[in-house]
Design a protein around this motif. Structure first.
Motif, PDB file in Angstrom:
ATOM      1  N   GLU A 160      33.048  -3.775   0.512  1.00  0.00           N
ATOM      2  CA  GLU A 160      32.194  -2.277  -0.459  1.00  0.00           C
ATOM      3  C   GLU A 160      33.124  -1.399  -0.781  1.00  0.00           C
ATOM      4  N   PHE A 161      33.431  -0.252  -1.792  1.00  0.00           N
ATOM      5  CA  PHE A 161      33.796   1.131  -1.605  1.00  0.00           C
ATOM      6  C   PHE A 161      33.492   1.630  -0.903  1.00  0.00           C
ATOM      7  N   ALA A 162      32.747   1.656  -0.418  1.00  0.00           N
ATOM      8  CA  ALA A 162      31.235   3.326  -0.033  1.00  0.00           C
ATOM      9  C   ALA A 162      31.957   2.504   2.019  1.00  0.00           C
ATOM     10  N   ASP A 163      31.788   1.420   2.334  1.00  0.00           N
ATOM     11  CA  ASP A 163      32.368   1.506   2.765  1.00  0.00           C
ATOM     12  C   ASP A 163      33.801   1.352   4.020  1.00  0.00           C
TER      13      ASP A 163
ATOM     14  N   ALA B 235      31.001  -4.988   6.367  1.00  0.00           N
ATOM     15  CA  ALA B 235      31.572  -4.338   6.974  1.00  0.00           C
ATOM     16  C   ALA B 235      32.943  -3.950   7.917  1.00  0.00           C
ATOM     17  N   ALA B 236      31.790  -4.495   8.769  1.00  0.00           N
ATOM     18  CA  ALA B 236      32.722  -5.211  10.044  1.00  0.00           C
ATOM     19  C   ALA B 236      33.976  -5.981   9.469  1.00  0.00           C
ATOM     20  N   LYS B 237      33.705  -7.201   9.020  1.00  0.00           N
ATOM     21  CA  LYS B 237      34.698  -7.957   8.240  1.00  0.00           C
ATOM     22  C   LYS B 237      35.440  -8.122   7.831  1.00  0.00           C
ATOM     23  N   HIS B 238      35.314  -6.829   6.816  1.00  0.00           N
ATOM     24  CA  HIS B 238      36.460  -6.174   5.329  1.00  0.00           C
ATOM     25  C   HIS B 238      36.446  -5.018   5.401  1.00  0.00           C
ATOM     26  N   ALA B 239      35.953  -4.266   6.267  1.00  0.00           N
ATOM     27  CA  ALA B 239      36.122  -3.090   5.877  1.00  0.00           C
ATOM     28  C   ALA B 239      37.082  -2.240   7.183  1.00  0.00           C
ATOM     29  N   GLY B 240      37.106  -3.142   8.223  1.00  0.00           N
ATOM     30  CA  GLY B 240      37.428  -2.775   9.730  1.00  0.00           C
ATOM     31  C   GLY B 240      36.479  -1.541   9.747  1.00  0.00           C
ATOM     32  N   MET B 241      35.353  -2.255  10.143  1.00  0.00           N
ATOM     33  CA  MET B 241      34.707  -1.489  11.259  1.00  0.00           C
ATOM     34  C   MET B 241      34.300  -2.179  12.475  1.00  0.00           C
ATOM     35  N   THR B 242      33.631  -2.258  13.346  1.00  0.00           N
ATOM     36  CA  THR B 242      33.412  -2.642  14.667  1.00  0.00           C
ATOM     37  C   THR B 242      31.596  -2.848  15.044  1.00  0.00           C
TER      38      THR B 242
END
Length: 131
Positions: free
Chosen positions: A96-99, A121-128
């Motif tokens: 998602e863009f926000a993520d 967000a963890a899988k696609h935006a690089g979060m943990t």
């Protein structure tokens, strides 16, 4: 410089309300590089949400709209370098863009990682994931 709210950007891009679209168009087309419009990051996040949820725009259409705003010499986008990074992440994947903005903003602030409960967000935006 003139600040631009999300609804002005929506009316300009979508041209969906004749009266407001005409006013938004007049305002935005009167801007110049010497007297630009300012687009806050939060307005971009809201813009993507409105265009996707209310107007059913797809990922590539959203990316093109954001890119158009970023490339406009008459606009100053807050933290444009960070927004470009988030746009590349958004365009190239399923995040998602926000993520993407959240993760890139945390990174720019020097964070080693961005914690989340959001699996996507963890899988696609690089979060943990916080587990």
């Amino acid at each position: 410089m003139t600040g631009l709210d999300t609804n002005v950007l929506v009316r300009y891009i979508m041209q969906d309300d004749p009266k407001q679209a005409a006013l938004a168009t007049h305002l935005i087309e009167s801007l110049t590089p010497e007297a630009p419009g300012f687009v806050p990051i939060v307005a971009l996040v809201e813009l993507v949400w409105v265009l996707s949820s209310c107007f059913d725009l797809g990922r590539e259409e959203l990316a093109r709209a954001l890119e158009g705003l970023l490339r406009a010499r008459e606009l100053v986008v807050e933290s444009s370098d960070r927004v470009w990074q988030a746009l590349r992440l958004f365009r190239g994947g399923a995040a998602e863009f926000a993520d993407c903005i959240i993760e890139r903003s945390a990174h720019a602030a020097g964070c080693e990682r961005t914690m989340t409960f959001d699996r996507a967000a963890a899988k696609h935006a690089g979060m943990t994931m916080l587990a």
